[in-house]
Design an enzyme around this catalytic site. Structure first.
Site, PDB file in Angstrom:
ATOM      1  N   HIS A   1     -36.561   2.924   2.073  1.00 43.83           N
ATOM      2  CA  HIS A   1     -37.625   2.734   1.092  1.00 43.83           C
ATOM      3  C   HIS A   1     -37.027   2.147  -0.185  1.00 43.83           C
ATOM      4  CE1 HIS A   1     -41.079   3.060  -1.308  1.00 43.83           C
ATOM      5  NE2 HIS A   1     -40.639   4.057  -2.044  1.00 43.83           N
TER       6      HIS A   1
ATOM      7  N   ASN B   1     -41.021  -1.077  -6.423  1.00 44.58           N
ATOM      8  CA  ASN B   1     -41.459  -0.110  -5.413  1.00 44.58           C
ATOM      9  C   ASN B   1     -42.897  -0.447  -5.011  1.00 44.58           C
ATOM     10  OD1 ASN B   1     -42.315   2.117  -3.980  1.00 44.58           O
ATOM     11  ND2 ASN B   1     -41.568   3.633  -5.442  1.00 44.58           N
TER      12      ASN B   1
ATOM     13  N   CYS C   1     -45.248   6.463   0.110  1.00 48.72           N
ATOM     14  CA  CYS C   1     -44.197   5.524   0.503  1.00 48.72           C
ATOM     15  C   CYS C   1     -43.750   5.708   1.951  1.00 48.72           C
ATOM     16  CB  CYS C   1     -43.001   5.655  -0.426  1.00 48.72           C
ATOM     17  SG  CYS C   1     -43.467   5.572  -2.151  1.00 48.72           S
TER      18      CYS C   1
END
Ligand code: ACO
Length: 336
Positions: free
Chosen positions: A263, A293, A122
């Site tokens: 994020h 996500n 990520c």
């Protein structure tokens, strides 16, 4: 890693254009209720996610990436033929080799570009930003493209409710060029890694340590495995620390930040960071409710949406921060 020492020797760089691409197919929490033992209420209260996008069977990560890059190049006014560097951040590459960036180069006709991938989960888009900042800043390249792109749906165990509700597919891109007198610039950047925590979040199979064979094929080892609670704690601490470092290295204070783009993993993680940084909730960009996500793509997609929605004005100070498998973390302070 701290950008401050080297920063003065480099020419400043700007984000000259952004782009993103989300596949059409929407998978809602209600859809997931039909696949695994879960509920819209659990997913919403534990994560904030309502739906995510799923790429078509014939769309691989490079296709998502190429669509995002096209939009970023158009906004920057840079021709594909003038791109000299393509860095794709992904943990779901089209193939183990060659790099997904090579397929993007081919699809867009960026024939002069050096192209390679970074694998930092990520945090990958911000790792790519730092690589582009330093190499364009050093004068090695003029026009660079960085991309976060993932087809996570191909690496999910759709029978594991602990993970399958969390992730989605998508891509975001940015064009990095030398700053000009009247452009914004990247002010500071921080990267960090803790390989001691590698087992908390991984795709254990499919690499050289554990190839997929006929004997282990049924174990679904080439899918994401995560110790969510542990990752959660590390995520809050690391993103808070990285945010403060990026702010301080840029010579700023939290109150200077006009927009935080974190994020997009979990609304509770974002809330915890925002509280500790004393940034107003209205100054935080959130789209995880719509996309889940998307790992390396998440910050990149959010940056593009914030840009196109007019959430950032010339001169605004923006903070980007991410956290992911590795464990890795990264942050960047930007003057828009
Ligand atoms: N639906 C219903 N119940 C569920 C589900 C689900 N989808 N998933 C888990 N549960 C259950 C668990 O089985 C557990 O039940 P039990 O208490 O009977 O054992 C209960 O819910 C609570 O589970 P926890 O894991 O404690 O739930 P938590 O509140 O920690 O939330 C989550 C889980 C959302 C995964 C959270 O820990 C999280 O967001 N972690 C961080 C993820 C992250 O940031 N990853 C970063 C990067 S990703 C990358 O790098 C690719």
């Amino acid at each position: 890693m701290d950008s401050s020492a080297a920063a003065s020797a480099l020419r400043p760089v700007q984000i000259a254009g952004t782009g993103s691409y989300l596949p059409e197919k929407v998978l809602s929490n209600a859809d997931l209720e039909k696949i695994v033992e879960t509920s819209d209420d659990w997913i919403t209260t534990r994560t904030g996610i309502k739906e995510r996008r799923i790429a078509a069977e014939d769309q691989s990560t490079s296709h998502l990436a190429a669509e995002a890059v096209k939009k970023a190049l158009a906004q920057a006014g840079v021709e594909a033929a003038d791109v000299e560097l393509i860095i794709v951040a992904t943990i779901t590459p089209d193939t183990l080799t060659p790099a997904t960036a090579c397929y993007v180069q081919k699809q867009l006709g960026c024939d002069r570009a050096v192209a390679f991938d970074v694998s930092a989960a990520c945090s990958g888009f911000l790792y790519a930003l730092e690589l582009a900042r330093t190499s364009v800043g050093a004068g090695a390249f003029q026009n660079a493209v960085i991309v976060g792109a993932e087809k996570l749906s191909a690496y999910i165990n759709w029978e594991d409710r602990n993970t399958c509700v969390l992730f989605g597919d998508g891509a975001g891109a940015a064009v990095i060029t030398p700053a000009t007198a009247d452009s914004g610039r990247v002010l500071s950047s921080q990267l960090g890694t803790d390989g001691n925590q590698a087992e908390l979040l991984s795709i254990p199979g499919g690499g050289s340590a554990c190839p997929i064979t006929v004997d282990n094929a049924s174990e679904r080892l080439a899918t994401l495995a995560m110790q969510g609670r542990e990752v959660f704690k590390h995520a809050v601490n690391a993103m808070k620390r990285a945010s403060i470092e990026a702010i301080e290295t840029a010579g700023l204070q939290s109150s200077d930040i006009k927009l935080l783009i974190p994020h997009q993993a979990n609304l509770r993680i974002i809330d915890a960071i925002v509280e500790r940084l004393e940034i107003d909730k209205e100054d935080v960009f959130i789209n995880l409710n719509r996309y889940g996500n998307t790992s390396a793509a998440a910050v990149a997609i959010a940056l593009d949406e914030a840009n196109r929605d007019g959430r950032m004005q010339r001169g605004d100070k923006i903070l980007l921060v991410a956290f992911g498998a590795g464990l890795t973390w990264a942050s960047a302070a930007i003057e828009w």
